[in-house]
Design an enzyme around this catalytic site. Structure first.
Site, PDB file in Angstrom:
ATOM      1  N   TYR A 142       0.784  -1.241   0.033  1.00 30.23           N
ATOM      2  CA  TYR A 142      -0.056   0.093  -0.080  1.00 30.23           C
ATOM      3  C   TYR A 142       0.782   1.282   0.121  1.00 30.23           C
ATOM      4  O   TYR A 142       0.298   2.272  -0.331  1.00 30.23           O
ATOM      5  CB  TYR A 142      -1.105  -0.002   1.408  1.00 30.23           C
ATOM      6  CG  TYR A 142      -2.203  -0.743   1.164  1.00 30.23           C
ATOM      7  CD1 TYR A 142      -2.280  -2.105   0.617  1.00 30.23           C
ATOM      8  CD2 TYR A 142      -3.356  -0.093   1.340  1.00 30.23           C
ATOM      9  CE1 TYR A 142      -3.502  -2.724   0.652  1.00 30.23           C
ATOM     10  CE2 TYR A 142      -4.717  -0.502   1.181  1.00 30.23           C
ATOM     11  CZ  TYR A 142      -4.646  -2.156   0.799  1.00 30.23           C
ATOM     12  OH  TYR A 142      -6.054  -2.462   0.808  1.00 30.23           O
ATOM     13  N   LYS A 191       3.161 -15.517   2.410  1.00 35.29           N
ATOM     14  CA  LYS A 191       3.275 -16.302   1.187  1.00 35.29           C
ATOM     15  C   LYS A 191       4.803 -16.394   1.111  1.00 35.29           C
ATOM     16  O   LYS A 191       5.366 -16.208   0.155  1.00 35.29           O
ATOM     17  CB  LYS A 191       2.811 -15.238   0.116  1.00 35.29           C
ATOM     18  CG  LYS A 191       2.547 -15.963  -1.349  1.00 35.29           C
ATOM     19  CD  LYS A 191       1.723 -17.368  -1.419  1.00 35.29           C
ATOM     20  CE  LYS A 191       1.692 -18.126  -2.723  1.00 35.29           C
ATOM     21  NZ  LYS A 191       0.884 -19.131  -2.485  1.00 35.29           N
ATOM     22  N   ASP A 223      -3.164 -18.470   0.645  1.00 33.71           N
ATOM     23  CA  ASP A 223      -4.148 -19.164   0.066  1.00 33.71           C
ATOM     24  C   ASP A 223      -4.782 -20.219   0.605  1.00 33.71           C
ATOM     25  O   ASP A 223      -6.065 -20.545   0.807  1.00 33.71           O
ATOM     26  CB  ASP A 223      -3.595 -19.586  -1.228  1.00 33.71           C
ATOM     27  CG  ASP A 223      -2.219 -20.513  -1.030  1.00 33.71           C
ATOM     28  OD1 ASP A 223      -1.705 -20.438   0.100  1.00 33.71           O
ATOM     29  OD2 ASP A 223      -1.460 -21.117  -2.021  1.00 33.71           O
ATOM     30  N   ASP A 247      -6.282  -6.916   4.539  1.00 28.35           N
ATOM     31  CA  ASP A 247      -7.468  -6.445   3.658  1.00 28.35           C
ATOM     32  C   ASP A 247      -8.254  -7.545   3.319  1.00 28.35           C
ATOM     33  O   ASP A 247      -9.615  -7.496   3.406  1.00 28.35           O
ATOM     34  CB  ASP A 247      -6.952  -5.461   2.566  1.00 28.35           C
ATOM     35  CG  ASP A 247      -7.977  -4.832   1.917  1.00 28.35           C
ATOM     36  OD1 ASP A 247      -8.949  -4.275   2.671  1.00 28.35           O
ATOM     37  OD2 ASP A 247      -8.142  -4.893   0.822  1.00 28.35           O
ATOM     38  N   ASP A 251     -12.063  -9.200   4.991  1.00 26.78           N
ATOM     39  CA  ASP A 251     -13.459  -9.011   4.675  1.00 26.78           C
ATOM     40  C   ASP A 251     -13.956 -10.709   4.276  1.00 26.78           C
ATOM     41  O   ASP A 251     -15.179 -10.702   4.511  1.00 26.78           O
ATOM     42  CB  ASP A 251     -13.372  -8.751   2.878  1.00 26.78           C
ATOM     43  CG  ASP A 251     -13.191  -7.190   2.775  1.00 26.78           C
ATOM     44  OD1 ASP A 251     -13.232  -6.352   3.866  1.00 26.78           O
ATOM     45  OD2 ASP A 251     -14.121  -6.936   1.744  1.00 26.78           O
TER      46      ASP A 251
HETATM   47  C1  IPM Z   1     -10.237  -1.291   3.889  1.00 29.30           C
HETATM   48  C2  IPM Z   1     -10.427  -0.750   2.813  1.00 29.30           C
HETATM   49  C3  IPM Z   1      -9.466   0.097   2.342  1.00 29.30           C
HETATM   50  C4  IPM Z   1      -8.359  -0.524   2.110  1.00 29.30           C
HETATM   51  C5  IPM Z   1      -9.562   1.071   1.049  1.00 29.30           C
HETATM   52  C6  IPM Z   1     -10.941   1.916   0.947  1.00 29.30           C
HETATM   53  C7  IPM Z   1      -8.410   2.102   0.978  1.00 29.30           C
HETATM   54  O1  IPM Z   1     -10.644  -1.534   1.832  1.00 29.30           O
HETATM   55  O2  IPM Z   1     -10.060  -0.287   5.037  1.00 29.30           O
HETATM   56  O3  IPM Z   1     -10.234  -2.505   4.089  1.00 29.30           O
HETATM   57  O4  IPM Z   1      -8.012  -1.300   1.340  1.00 29.30           O
HETATM   58  O5  IPM Z   1      -7.468  -0.565   3.409  1.00 29.30           O
HETATM   59 MN    MN Z   2     -10.735  -3.521   2.613  1.00 30.43          MN
END
Ligand code: IPM
Ligand code: MN
Length: 361
Positions: A142, A191, A223, A247, A251
């Protein structure tokens, strides 16, 4: 006590979920005798529209001077075609970097009341699910060098993944400290079969583990980790990983809990300072429809009370109020979706959710 909070409503559903969260915080203040002062600041798409840049200096200054930052969400279709360095997301990355928020805690907790919303078979999550992803937040791909160059296959673009021993050590320590207060297991995700940066990650985490003999350390390739989160999420206690893997994995873990609309997060600097925000984004399709679930942001405020202000009883009060509203069978549309017996539940909007949670404090 008095607390100064910088509030970044942001874009899309951000202002709505923040509005309900402030309602809940005010109720806490009233009940426990605290004064929460809010300074609203611009960041993201709204800042681009009003100030011509995603993260005005004034915003960073006010955040730095505050005791904590509470953020809704940034981004939206309207700004999707802007060049990378001018997008609303830059506000988030800039805040994380400039405020030194290197440790991102993303708990994935399956509330008993929402067990039916979990898409996995009941036996896989029986007895509940409680894991936390500790994501490195100010390094890696990032923030690495990026750019474009010409190659014999035409134009190429690159983003560099780089981690130093210092960066890995401090995030690993956060994970191990957290595991000591939980179930004493850390899973480090990398990884290392392919990436040099992952091999240094694995070696460094292993060295940090020596200071925590009571904690079991396990390493997983990313993975495999994603597969395990779906196959058997209860095997995890604390997952520690890089910015980009965190990230993605957070999710994934969120879906196991039924809805990303339930997941809070804390981004911490050294000391007690932190920025608190829901894991979900700005959901522009839901903006202004009173359909967004404010619980992730409200639960983020609970994390703020716990981690930055040390107000444990108050944090519990918020979490219990959320549980009570769920136990009373109120559901925002996102958590109604997977409900096995929707007829027994009452669908509510953003505002009613905030009102009910505040009323239960
Ligand atoms: C998160 C989001 C952010 C990230 C984006 C919006 C920059 O997806 O906080 O998980 O990738 O960190
Ligand atoms: Mn995210």
């Amino acid at each position: 006590m008095k607390y100064n909070i910088a509030v970044v409503p942001g874009d899309g559903i951000g202002p709505e979920v923040i509005g309900e969260t402030l309602k809940v915080l005010d109720r806490i203040g009233e009940k426990y005798g605290h004064e929460f002062n809010y300074t609203k600041v611009l960041a993201g798409g709204c800042a681009i529209d009003e100030k011509g840049e995603p993260l005005p200096e004034e915003t960073v200054k006010i955040c730095k001077e505050s005791d904590a930052v509470l953020l809704g969400a940034v981004g939206g279709w309207k700004w999707d075609t802007l060049p990378g360095d001018q997008r609303p997301e830059m506000a988030l990355l800039g805040l994380r970097k400039q405020l030194g928020l290197f440790a991102n805690l993303r708990p994935a907790l399956l509330f008993d009341e929402l067990a039916a919303a979990c898409p996995l078979k009941a036996e896989i999550v029986s007895g509940g699910l409680d894991l936390v992803v500790v994501r490195e937040l100010t390094g890696g791909i990032y923030f690495g060098e990026r750019g474009h160059k010409q190659t014999d296959m035409g134009e190429a673009a690159y983003d560099v993944e780089q981690y130093s021993v210092g960066e890995i050590t401090r995030i690993a320590e956060v994970a191990f400290d957290m595991a000591m207060k939980r179930n004493k297991k850390v899973t480090s995700v990398d990884k290392a079969n392919v990436l040099e940066s992952s091999r240094l990650w694995r070696k460094t985490v292993t060295e940090v583990a020596e200071k925590y003999p009571e904690v079991t350390l396990e390493h997983l390739y990313v993975d495999n980790a994603v597969m395990q989160i779906i196959r058997d999420p209860k095997q995890f206690d604390v997952i520690v990983t890089s910015n980009i893997f965190g990230d993605i994995l957070s999710d994934g873990a969120s879906q196991v809990t039924g809805s990303i609309g339930m997941l809070p997060s804390a981004s911490l600097a050294t000391g007690n300072f932190g920025m608190y925000e829901p894991v979900h984004g700005s959901a522009p399709d839901l903006a202004g429809t009173d359909k967004a679930n404010p619980m992730a942001t409200i639960l983020s405020a609970a994390m703020m009370l716990r981690y930055t202000f040390g107000l444990l009883e108050e944090a519990d009060a918020i979490e219990n109020a959320v549980k009570k509203v769920l136990a009373d069978k109120y559901r925002t549309p996102d958590i109604m979706l997977n409900e096995k017996d929707p007829a027994s539940c009452k669908e509510i909007g953003t505002k009613e959710a905030g009102d009910l949670i505040a009323a239960n404090i």
